[in-house]
Write a protein that holds these residues in place. Structure first.
Motif, PDB file in Angstrom:
ATOM      1  N   ARG A 123       5.540   8.953   8.367  1.00 13.14           N
ATOM      2  CA  ARG A 123       6.390   9.776   7.488  1.00 13.14           C
ATOM      3  C   ARG A 123       7.859   9.648   7.883  1.00 13.14           C
ATOM      4  O   ARG A 123       8.743   9.596   7.011  1.00 13.14           O
ATOM      5  N   ASN A 167       0.795  -1.223   0.000  1.00 18.03           N
ATOM      6  CA  ASN A 167       0.000   0.000   0.000  1.00 18.03           C
ATOM      7  C   ASN A 167       0.833   1.282   0.000  1.00 18.03           C
ATOM      8  O   ASN A 167       0.309   2.376   0.210  1.00 18.03           O
ATOM      9  N   THR A 168       2.147   1.150  -0.235  1.00 12.50           N
ATOM     10  CA  THR A 168       3.015   2.314  -0.340  1.00 12.50           C
ATOM     11  C   THR A 168       4.257   1.909  -1.123  1.00 12.50           C
ATOM     12  O   THR A 168       4.315   0.781  -1.638  1.00 12.50           O
ATOM     13  N   ARG A 169       5.239   2.795  -1.207  1.00 11.10           N
ATOM     14  CA  ARG A 169       6.464   2.470  -1.931  1.00 11.10           C
ATOM     15  C   ARG A 169       7.662   3.000  -1.158  1.00 11.10           C
ATOM     16  O   ARG A 169       7.576   4.011  -0.458  1.00 11.10           O
ATOM     17  N   HIS A 207       4.775  -2.282   2.272  1.00  9.37           N
ATOM     18  CA  HIS A 207       3.565  -2.342   3.097  1.00  9.37           C
ATOM     19  C   HIS A 207       3.789  -1.510   4.348  1.00  9.37           C
ATOM     20  O   HIS A 207       4.831  -1.622   5.002  1.00  9.37           O
ATOM     21  N   LEU A 263       6.850  -0.589   8.630  1.00  8.17           N
ATOM     22  CA  LEU A 263       7.079  -0.429   7.192  1.00  8.17           C
ATOM     23  C   LEU A 263       7.964  -1.579   6.730  1.00  8.17           C
ATOM     24  O   LEU A 263       9.027  -1.807   7.292  1.00  8.17           O
ATOM     25  N   HIS A 304       9.262   6.441   6.514  1.00  5.74           N
ATOM     26  CA  HIS A 304       9.522   6.592   5.080  1.00  5.74           C
ATOM     27  C   HIS A 304      10.834   7.345   4.841  1.00  5.74           C
ATOM     28  O   HIS A 304      11.631   6.962   3.967  1.00  5.74           O
TER      29      HIS A 304
END
Length: 204
Positions: free
Chosen positions: A193, A143-145, A152, A167, A196
């Motif tokens: 965030r 659901n993200t990169r 995920h 993450l 990430h």
């Protein structure tokens, strides 16, 4: 659920992203996985006690510190470089082997940090190629990169406001995960965030 299947059946590991419909599993298992994926969207609410306190974590975490040269001898490849990330200046609590452990060597490493303004952050890396681990990850759960690669992220908050953000992603020969556990009042979206940002700055 991030990893659908994981088995050490080959001397050389592999990592595949598969659609749920193509997964080699009974229909009832696929239905449960689909329900788990739906439930994990957004922020998952859990009861008090579902996320440990910082004190509980600190009491259980390893305190071992190993030098870069020692880690190079113990791991298939040198550990990921974190110096350019927010974890670079953070307090290293300790580390422990992970993945396939064989005597003094292991396929992976988990490192635990105290990050100001966030809480306790765990970074784990595992060389699935060297471990001979066959990993299948569900496409619908990504659901993200991270640096362009599918990843995920899961976000959890308990009834008193403690947070946990995880993450997970993969590179050429390793799987990676970052887990941030925060105290009551933590901002789960901010922590997402931060993870990430850390992931984007890891060098391998």
């Amino acid at each position: 659920m991030q990893v659908a299947a994981q088995a050490s059946t080959s001397p050389v590991g592999s990592y595949r992203i598969v659609r749920l419909a193509d997964l080699d599993a009974p229909d009832e298992v696929k239905q449960q996985l689909r329900a788990d994926i739906e439930q994990s969207k957004g922020v998952v609410q859990v009861a008090e006690g579902g996320i440990p306190t910082q004190a509980e974590m600190l009491a259980a975490l390893p305190r071992t510190h190993r030098s870069a040269s020692e880690l190079r001898q113990r791991l298939p490849r040198p550990p990921s470089t974190l110096e350019g990330s927010l974890l670079g200046p953070a307090e290293l609590i300790g580390m422990e082997p992970s993945g396939r452990v064989d005597g003094g060597t292991s396929s992976g490493l988990s490192r635990f940090y105290r990050l100001q303004g966030v809480g306790i952050v765990e970074f784990s890396e595992n060389n699935f190629i060297a471990a001979g681990t066959q990993i299948e990850v569900i496409a619908e759960a990504q659901n993200t990169r991270v640096n362009g690669a599918p990843a995920h992220i899961g976000k959890t908050v308990d009834s008193v406001g403690r947070t946990r953000v995880e993450l997970a992603w993969a590179g050429g020969s390793k799987t990676y995960s970052l887990i941030a556990t925060g105290e009551p009042g933590s901002n789960v979206e901010r922590h997402a965030r931060v993870l990430h940002d850390i992931a984007a700055a890891i060098v391998d």
